[in-house]
Motif scaffolding. Structure first.
Motif, short mmCIF file in Angstrom:
data_model
loop_
_atom_site.label_atom_id
_atom_site.label_comp_id
_atom_site.label_asym_id
_atom_site.label_seq_id
_atom_site.Cartn_x
_atom_site.Cartn_y
_atom_site.Cartn_z
N ASP A 73 7.04 -4.31 0.85
CA ASP A 73 7.49 -4.46 2.22
C ASP A 73 7.07 -5.85 2.72
OD1 ASP A 73 8.44 -3.36 4.86
OD2 ASP A 73 6.36 -3.82 5.38
N ASP A 107 6.86 -8.47 5.97
CA ASP A 107 6.95 -8.72 7.40
C ASP A 107 7.52 -10.14 7.58
OD1 ASP A 107 6.61 -9.38 10.07
OD2 ASP A 107 4.74 -8.25 10.25
N GLU A 162 -0.06 -6.50 -6.73
CA GLU A 162 -1.22 -6.40 -5.84
C GLU A 162 -1.89 -7.76 -5.67
OE1 GLU A 162 -2.74 -1.79 -6.33
OE2 GLU A 162 -3.53 -3.29 -7.71
N VAL A 179 0.08 -9.64 -3.16
CA VAL A 179 -0.21 -9.16 -1.80
C VAL A 179 -1.52 -9.78 -1.30
CG1 VAL A 179 -0.83 -7.11 -0.44
CG2 VAL A 179 1.07 -7.01 -2.09
N ALA A 181 -0.83 -12.41 5.25
CA ALA A 181 -0.80 -10.94 5.16
C ALA A 181 0.58 -10.39 5.50
CB ALA A 181 -1.89 -10.33 6.05
N ARG A 226 3.05 -5.91 1.98
CA ARG A 226 2.39 -4.61 1.85
C ARG A 226 3.06 -3.86 0.71
NH1 ARG A 226 2.68 -0.87 6.84
NH2 ARG A 226 4.86 -1.53 6.75
N LEU A 261 4.11 -0.08 -0.24
CA LEU A 261 4.29 1.24 0.36
C LEU A 261 4.54 2.26 -0.74
CD1 LEU A 261 6.79 0.28 3.21
CD2 LEU A 261 4.30 0.39 3.33
#
Ligand code: SF4
Length: 64
Positions: A4, A6, A48, A51, A57, A60, A62
């Motif tokens: 995900d 942003d 990971e 991320v 940041a 993510r 999910l």
């Protein structure tokens, strides 16, 4: 797992691409392209890391 993003936080620095080039690519226009939003078990550590590497940041993982 599913990636995900942003889009309001992403600033196109490309650290995610460096960590997981199969999943992320930053275009010449500075926009992040998620090449594959799905993450299987074998790819999880790499994604990971992407991320964690993102300085704003914006990423993510999910659960699907
Ligand atoms: S590391 Fe974060 S800010 Fe940079 S391109 Fe990737 S998601 Fe966007």
């Amino acid at each position: 797992m599913q990636i995900d993003v942003d889009r309001l936080k992403c600033v196109g620095l490309g650290l995610c691409e460096a960590a997981a080039p199969d999943h992320f690519e930053v275009g010449d226009d500075g926009k992040l392209l998620v090449l594959r939003p799905e993450v299987d078990a074998a790819e999880l550590a790499e994604v990971e890391e992407a991320v964690r590497a993102c300085p704003t940041a914006a990423l993510r993982l999910l659960a699907q």
